[in-house]
Scaffold this active site. Structure first.
Site, mmCIF file in Angstrom:
data_model
loop_
_atom_site.group_PDB
_atom_site.id
_atom_site.type_symbol
_atom_site.label_atom_id
_atom_site.label_comp_id
_atom_site.label_asym_id
_atom_site.label_seq_id
_atom_site.Cartn_x
_atom_site.Cartn_y
_atom_site.Cartn_z
ATOM 1 N N ARG A 121 0.840 -1.191 0.000
ATOM 2 C CA ARG A 121 0.000 0.000 0.000
ATOM 3 C C ARG A 121 0.876 1.242 0.000
ATOM 4 O O ARG A 121 2.001 1.229 0.471
ATOM 5 C CB ARG A 121 -0.900 -0.005 1.251
ATOM 6 C CG ARG A 121 -1.808 -1.231 1.297
ATOM 7 C CD ARG A 121 -3.003 -1.032 2.184
ATOM 8 N NE ARG A 121 -2.675 -0.606 3.528
ATOM 9 C CZ ARG A 121 -3.516 0.108 4.279
ATOM 10 N NH1 ARG A 121 -4.692 0.463 3.806
ATOM 11 N NH2 ARG A 121 -3.175 0.450 5.506
ATOM 12 N N LYS A 186 5.112 -11.058 9.544
ATOM 13 C CA LYS A 186 4.219 -11.000 8.379
ATOM 14 C C LYS A 186 4.456 -12.180 7.437
ATOM 15 O O LYS A 186 5.565 -12.399 6.957
ATOM 16 C CB LYS A 186 4.451 -9.666 7.658
ATOM 17 C CG LYS A 186 3.487 -9.417 6.528
ATOM 18 C CD LYS A 186 3.434 -7.925 6.252
ATOM 19 C CE LYS A 186 2.777 -7.614 4.937
ATOM 20 N NZ LYS A 186 2.634 -6.178 4.727
ATOM 21 N N ARG A 322 -0.715 -0.531 13.991
ATOM 22 C CA ARG A 322 0.473 -1.140 14.589
ATOM 23 C C ARG A 322 0.121 -1.648 15.974
ATOM 24 O O ARG A 322 -0.519 -0.932 16.757
ATOM 25 C CB ARG A 322 1.628 -0.113 14.721
ATOM 26 C CG ARG A 322 2.114 0.439 13.389
ATOM 27 C CD ARG A 322 2.868 -0.632 12.593
ATOM 28 N NE ARG A 322 3.294 -0.166 11.292
ATOM 29 C CZ ARG A 322 2.631 -0.383 10.142
ATOM 30 N NH1 ARG A 322 1.503 -1.040 10.142
ATOM 31 N NH2 ARG A 322 3.125 0.053 9.007
HETATM 32 P P1 ATP Z 1 -0.293 -1.494 6.625
HETATM 33 O O1 ATP Z 1 -1.070 -2.064 5.492
HETATM 34 O O2 ATP Z 1 -0.940 -1.671 7.940
HETATM 35 O O3 ATP Z 1 0.094 -0.088 6.418
HETATM 36 P P2 ATP Z 1 2.376 -2.642 6.073
HETATM 37 O O4 ATP Z 1 3.400 -1.678 6.619
HETATM 38 O O5 ATP Z 1 2.645 -4.082 6.280
HETATM 39 O O6 ATP Z 1 0.975 -2.426 6.745
HETATM 40 P P3 ATP Z 1 1.764 -3.059 3.272
HETATM 41 O O7 ATP Z 1 1.622 -2.046 2.211
HETATM 42 O O8 ATP Z 1 0.599 -3.887 3.639
HETATM 43 O O9 ATP Z 1 2.293 -2.293 4.546
HETATM 44 O O10 ATP Z 1 2.955 -4.062 2.868
HETATM 45 C C1 ATP Z 1 4.229 -3.600 2.489
HETATM 46 C C2 ATP Z 1 5.224 -3.872 3.613
HETATM 47 O O11 ATP Z 1 5.364 -5.274 3.829
HETATM 48 C C3 ATP Z 1 6.628 -3.404 3.315
HETATM 49 O O12 ATP Z 1 6.788 -2.059 3.628
HETATM 50 C C4 ATP Z 1 7.487 -4.318 4.196
HETATM 51 O O13 ATP Z 1 7.545 -3.816 5.514
HETATM 52 C C5 ATP Z 1 6.684 -5.601 4.236
HETATM 53 N N1 ATP Z 1 7.196 -6.621 3.303
HETATM 54 C C6 ATP Z 1 7.739 -6.467 2.078
HETATM 55 N N2 ATP Z 1 8.033 -7.659 1.534
HETATM 56 C C7 ATP Z 1 7.669 -8.604 2.431
HETATM 57 C C8 ATP Z 1 7.703 -10.019 2.461
HETATM 58 N N3 ATP Z 1 8.168 -10.753 1.447
HETATM 59 N N4 ATP Z 1 7.250 -10.632 3.580
HETATM 60 C C9 ATP Z 1 6.746 -9.927 4.624
HETATM 61 N N5 ATP Z 1 6.678 -8.599 4.658
HETATM 62 C C10 ATP Z 1 7.123 -7.942 3.569
#
Ligand code: ATP
Length: 325
Positions: A121, A186, A322
């Site tokens: 996102r 994650k 978070r």
């Molecule tokens: P939110 O959606 O709550 O803002 P988020 O920070 O996880 O959460 P997303 O846009 O959902 O953001 O996902 C992108 C994020 O996921 C990246 O910024 C990184 O922190 C994490 N990420 C990137 N690649 C991977 C992966 N292969 N496995 C797990 N996490 C990952």
């Protein structure tokens, strides 16, 4: 990209050494042609060991996607999807959004062995090298308008959780609005992008990244704790099996979402809410941070949080959640 690069990588899928000569013989080309084709791998971020006298090998075995196996796992749900398997794409969501705009059919599933510019996102990235993560997008067309799809990313989370349970994974949970966590690490991310009018019809491109096997350097490079299926599933989940299983559950859940709305899936989502009754912090688009106790989900998928100012609701949009220790 050189047209031989991926065929050679497929030949090396078992992680064993193959001599340049054997590869050349297999494809009826010269060793120089093989060498040439493999020069591309570095720019793709694919590590390849090359040892004089032994040949080439991948650091680990890679399970390439096999359409036939995906369809077997999909069973009666197979006809609902049209599989499009790519060797390499910048982003499956970007590709499918473009295809959707020029009329791609409902149920097209674009999956790539290697995604080089995976998106999260708000400009964030999804990182994965060859064989590390199942990365795919599904196009689902709805009669209703985009405005009625607010709970869709949560519904997709429910489908992912059902698939993980079938694969024997225990201890996973959902983080609002769009992530699957395992013990706060994650495991999978969901990115939904919409096309169409607020009044309908509309189309959703549902992007999913599900980690299969993250090498240590990649895990460390990700800026939040991450985990893969290899570490938590009772048996190895190869990409074809994983994809077929997720798509099968997606078909069932999307059908329910269309006919009964997110509300019918809400209790199932809440039962797996990683932060239910936990202290959380919400990062707002304007930079503000709001703290409170997570207290459920509304019928439209909005997050409910008990704050000092009372119960507040947050629509997914640009808000990030978070957990707090
Ligand atoms: P939110 O959606 O709550 O803002 P988020 O920070 O996880 O959460 P997303 O846009 O959902 O953001 O996902 C992108 C994020 O996921 C990246 O910024 C990184 O922190 C994490 N990420 C990137 N690649 C991977 C992966 N292969 N496995 C797990 N996490 C990952």
């Amino acid at each position: 990209m050189n047209s031989l690069t991926f065929p050679i990588l497929r030949l090396l899928a078992d992680g064993q050494f193959q001599s340049g000569e054997a590869i050349a013989r297999h494809f009826g080309v010269t060793r120089a042609t093989v060498w040439n084709a493999l020069q591309d791998t570095e720019s793709l971020g694919v590590r390849l060991f090359s040892v004089r006298g032994k040949g080439y090998r991948l650091p680990e075995p890679v399970n390439f996607i096999e359409a036939g196996r995906v369809l077997t796992v999909l069973g009666e749900h197979g006809p609902k999807f049209t599989l499009e398997i790519h060797d390499q794409l910048a982003s499956t969501n970007t590709h499918l959004m473009q295809q959707a705009a020029i009329g791609a059919a409902h149920g097209v599933c674009v999956v790539t062995e290697l995604q080089t510019q995976g998106r999260g996102r708000r400009g964030r990235v999804w990182q994965a090298g060859l064989g590390n993560s199942l990365t795919f997008s599904v196009l689902w067309r709805f009669d209703c308008g985009a405005g009625a799809l607010s709970g869709l990313s949560l519904a997709v989370g429910v489908a992912l959780m059902r698939a993980l349970q079938e694969l024997g994974v225990e201890g996973a949970g959902l983080k609002w609005p769009n992530d699957v966590l395992h013990e706060n690490r994650k495991l999978a991310g969901i990115l939904i992008e919409l096309q169409g009018d607020m009044d309908g019809p509309s189309a959703a491109v549902i992007g999913i990244g599900l980690n299969l096997r993250l090498p240590e350097p990649l895990r460390k490079a990700i800026d939040q704790a991450a985990i893969d299926l290899h570490s938590i599933a009772p048996q190895t989940v190869d990409s074809s099996h994983g994809l077929g299983t997720v798509l099968r559950h997606l078909a069932v859940v999307l059908n329910q979402f269309e006919s009964e709305g997110f509300e019918s899936l809400r209790n199932e989502w809440m039962a797996q809410h990683a932060y239910e009754n936990h202290p959380v912090r919400l990062l707002m688009p304007d930079g503000r941070e709001i703290e409170g106790i997570a207290g459920g989900i509304a019928a439209d998928g909005a997050l409910l949080v008990n704050t000092t100012e009372g119960l507040q609701r947050f629509a997914a949009g640009e808000v990030s959640l978070r957990g707090m220790a």
